[in-house]
Design a protein around this motif. Structure first.
Motif, short mmCIF file in Angstrom:
data_model
loop_
_atom_site.label_atom_id
_atom_site.label_comp_id
_atom_site.label_asym_id
_atom_site.label_seq_id
_atom_site.Cartn_x
_atom_site.Cartn_y
_atom_site.Cartn_z
N PRO A 96 -58.72 24.35 -58.38
CA PRO A 96 -59.45 23.57 -59.39
C PRO A 96 -60.45 22.63 -58.73
CG PRO A 96 -57.33 22.58 -59.02
CD PRO A 96 -57.38 23.80 -58.12
N SER A 97 -61.15 21.85 -59.53
CA SER A 97 -62.18 20.95 -59.02
C SER A 97 -61.58 19.65 -58.50
CB SER A 97 -63.21 20.64 -60.12
OG SER A 97 -64.04 19.58 -59.74
N GLY A 98 -61.66 19.45 -57.19
CA GLY A 98 -61.13 18.22 -56.62
C GLY A 98 -61.91 16.99 -57.05
N HIS A 99 -63.24 17.11 -57.17
CA HIS A 99 -64.05 15.98 -57.60
C HIS A 99 -63.67 15.54 -59.03
CE1 HIS A 99 -66.55 16.79 -54.11
NE2 HIS A 99 -67.29 15.75 -54.39
N THR A 100 -63.47 16.51 -59.90
CA THR A 100 -63.09 16.18 -61.28
C THR A 100 -61.74 15.50 -61.31
OG1 THR A 100 -64.35 18.04 -62.16
CG2 THR A 100 -62.62 17.13 -63.56
N GLN A 101 -60.78 16.05 -60.59
CA GLN A 101 -59.44 15.46 -60.55
C GLN A 101 -59.49 14.02 -60.04
OE1 GLN A 101 -57.80 15.32 -57.04
NE2 GLN A 101 -56.76 13.66 -58.10
N VAL A 122 -67.30 2.47 -70.28
CA VAL A 122 -68.04 2.91 -69.10
C VAL A 122 -67.22 3.92 -68.30
CG1 VAL A 122 -69.01 2.17 -66.89
CG2 VAL A 122 -69.45 0.84 -68.96
N CYS A 123 -65.94 3.62 -68.10
CA CYS A 123 -65.08 4.52 -67.33
C CYS A 123 -64.97 5.89 -67.98
CB CYS A 123 -63.68 3.91 -67.15
SG CYS A 123 -63.61 2.57 -65.95
N VAL A 124 -64.77 5.91 -69.29
CA VAL A 124 -64.64 7.19 -70.00
C VAL A 124 -65.95 7.97 -69.93
CG1 VAL A 124 -64.31 8.26 -72.27
CG2 VAL A 124 -62.79 6.41 -71.52
N ALA A 125 -67.08 7.27 -70.09
CA ALA A 125 -68.38 7.96 -70.01
C ALA A 125 -68.59 8.58 -68.64
CB ALA A 125 -69.51 6.97 -70.32
N LEU A 126 -68.23 7.86 -67.60
CA LEU A 126 -68.41 8.37 -66.24
C LEU A 126 -67.46 9.51 -65.92
CD1 LEU A 126 -68.97 5.04 -64.26
CD2 LEU A 126 -70.68 6.77 -64.87
N LEU A 127 -66.20 9.40 -66.37
CA LEU A 127 -65.24 10.47 -66.06
C LEU A 127 -65.57 11.76 -66.82
CD1 LEU A 127 -62.84 11.03 -68.43
CD2 LEU A 127 -62.14 8.75 -67.69
N LEU A 128 -66.29 11.63 -67.93
CA LEU A 128 -66.78 12.83 -68.63
C LEU A 128 -68.01 13.41 -67.93
CD1 LEU A 128 -66.44 11.70 -72.36
CD2 LEU A 128 -65.01 13.36 -71.16
N ALA A 129 -68.79 12.53 -67.32
CA ALA A 129 -70.04 12.98 -66.68
C ALA A 129 -69.78 13.74 -65.38
CB ALA A 129 -70.93 11.77 -66.40
N VAL A 130 -68.72 13.38 -64.65
CA VAL A 130 -68.47 14.01 -63.36
C VAL A 130 -68.22 15.52 -63.49
CG1 VAL A 130 -66.91 14.12 -61.38
CG2 VAL A 130 -67.74 11.92 -62.19
N PRO A 131 -67.31 15.99 -64.36
CA PRO A 131 -67.14 17.45 -64.48
C PRO A 131 -68.41 18.16 -64.95
CG PRO A 131 -65.88 16.28 -66.17
CD PRO A 131 -66.32 15.27 -65.19
N VAL A 132 -69.21 17.50 -65.79
CA VAL A 132 -70.48 18.10 -66.19
C VAL A 132 -71.39 18.24 -64.98
CG1 VAL A 132 -72.58 17.77 -67.57
CG2 VAL A 132 -70.33 17.26 -68.56
N SER A 133 -71.39 17.22 -64.12
CA SER A 133 -72.24 17.28 -62.92
C SER A 133 -71.81 18.41 -62.00
CB SER A 133 -72.18 15.95 -62.18
OG SER A 133 -70.96 15.77 -61.48
N ARG A 134 -70.52 18.69 -61.90
CA ARG A 134 -70.04 19.77 -61.03
C ARG A 134 -70.53 21.13 -61.52
NH1 ARG A 134 -69.64 18.12 -56.54
NH2 ARG A 134 -68.08 19.61 -55.81
N MET A 135 -70.54 21.30 -62.84
CA MET A 135 -71.05 22.56 -63.39
C MET A 135 -72.57 22.62 -63.30
SD MET A 135 -68.55 23.27 -66.69
CE MET A 135 -68.81 21.67 -67.45
N TYR A 136 -73.24 21.51 -63.56
CA TYR A 136 -74.70 21.48 -63.46
C TYR A 136 -75.14 21.85 -62.04
CZ TYR A 136 -79.46 19.69 -63.18
OH TYR A 136 -80.81 19.59 -62.97
N LEU A 137 -74.47 21.29 -61.04
CA LEU A 137 -74.83 21.57 -59.65
C LEU A 137 -74.49 23.00 -59.24
CD1 LEU A 137 -73.62 18.20 -58.08
CD2 LEU A 137 -75.99 18.90 -58.48
N GLY A 138 -73.65 23.66 -60.05
CA GLY A 138 -73.32 25.06 -59.81
C GLY A 138 -72.17 25.29 -58.86
N VAL A 139 -71.36 24.25 -58.59
CA VAL A 139 -70.30 24.41 -57.61
C VAL A 139 -68.93 24.66 -58.23
CG1 VAL A 139 -71.50 23.06 -55.85
CG2 VAL A 139 -70.02 21.89 -57.48
N HIS A 140 -68.83 24.56 -59.57
CA HIS A 140 -67.56 24.81 -60.24
C HIS A 140 -67.80 25.45 -61.61
CE1 HIS A 140 -64.60 23.05 -57.58
NE2 HIS A 140 -65.34 21.97 -57.44
N THR A 141 -66.81 26.21 -62.05
CA THR A 141 -66.85 26.84 -63.37
C THR A 141 -66.15 25.93 -64.38
OG1 THR A 141 -64.74 27.98 -63.09
CG2 THR A 141 -66.72 29.11 -62.27
N PRO A 142 -66.31 26.21 -65.69
CA PRO A 142 -65.58 25.44 -66.70
C PRO A 142 -64.06 25.47 -66.50
CG PRO A 142 -67.34 26.69 -67.73
CD PRO A 142 -67.29 27.14 -66.30
#
Length: 304
Positions: A96-101, A122-142
């Motif tokens: 799984p995605s270590g950055h998301t975890q 702020v914390c909830v907004a950021l923790l939602l943004a990180v998994p989106v960033s991983r998919m946007y960058l193309g390094v992880h799947t949903p």
């Protein structure tokens, strides 16, 4: 892959930079800085809470990575491209995605114990943004980010009442940390004894072995730190604002220096045997939890 191809189609230079910045929130350095900030300067019990959530999540993530051995999106589909700046931090297996975890663990933990509505938002907004960033960058799947998100969120809510109960039953912290140590030792046994297939990526297996030994050493260090502080050190968290700044900046610099400077000598001393990683992380944790906090009473004298 369809969602990843959609993200690929909407990439812009500005979004590339923005998402690259957001994704850093899921790195080990951010998690450790946040956990040590809380441990040293805010509340020790809450600091141990963040450390427990982060440790358990990282252990589960690393175990799943080497057990499932899912290749990265661009390996599975050679026609897919990623944001090149993200490649350096996207080594190893994908699931799984270590950055998301990591991000959901520490940001969700802060949101869980914070009494400020704005901090939670702020914390909830950021923790939602990180998994989106991983998919946007193309390094992880949903699937990569989804499983990590659920795992970390479950730990945030499951660990909180356990650690909070140590306010009335301090001895329970020994059970929590002892459980962390036991599971990390089980992970060491897994990477050393499991009959992995002959075609396994040797670099990824070596990384899993290193991580297993490192986490075992860190867990043993946390156990010693908690026992030492509970029995005799009792380091204070209070200090004036400038004292808190010195505690955090000086402590992070010291921990980073010890972690870096011990690597080569210990690997040479133990002739490259993985136990060197256990010893190094054990000493790093002792530095962060015992050695540096011995200075905290000096700062506490100036607290109002």
């Amino acid at each position: 892959m369809e969602l990843l191809y959609w993200f690929e189609s909407v990439r812009t230079p500005v979004l590339d930079v923005l998402m690259s910045l957001v994704t850093h929130l899921g790195e080990e350095a951010c998690f450790m800085a946040a956990a040590l900030l809380v441990l040293w300067c805010v509340d020790k019990r809450r600091g141990y809470y963040l450390l427990t959530v982060g440790f358990a999540g990282t252990l589960a993530s690393q175990w799943l990575k080497i057990a499932c051995r899912v290749p990265r999106p661009w390996v599975r589909d050679p026609g897919f491209t990623i944001v090149e700046s993200a490649r350096a931090e996207a080594g190893g297996y994908s699931f799984p995605s270590g950055h998301t975890q990591c991000a959901v663990g520490w940001l969700g933990g802060v949101a869980r114990f914070s009494r400020s509505v704005w901090v939670r938002i702020v914390c909830v907004a950021l923790l939602l943004a990180v998994p989106v960033s991983r998919m946007y960058l193309g390094v992880h799947t949903p699937a990569d980010v989804g499983v990590s998100f659920v795992l970390a969120a479950a730990l945030v809510f499951a660990v909180y009442p356990l650690v909070e109960s140590t306010l009335w039953f301090p001895e329970r912290m020994y059970i929590i940390i002892g459980g962390m140590l036991a599971v990390s030792l089980a992970f060491v046994g897994f990477v050393e004894l499991w009959p992995f297939p002959a075609d396994i990526d040797r670099l990824n297996l070596a990384a899993a072995v290193k991580n297993a030994y490192s986490m075992a050493g860190a867990a043993a260090g946390v156990l010693v730190v908690y026992a030492f502080d509970s029995s005799c050190l009792h380091f204070p968290t209070r200090a004036p604002w400038w004292g808190q700044a010195v505690k955090l900046a000086g402590g992070l610099a010291l921990v980073a220096a010890v972690k870096s400077l011990l690597k080569a000598p210990l690997l040479a001393l133990y002739a490259g045997v993985p136990i060197a990683h256990s010893v190094r992380y054990f000493l790093v944790v002792l530095t962060a939890g015992c050695l540096w906090p011995m200075t905290f009473r000096v700062f506490a004298r100036y607290a109002k």
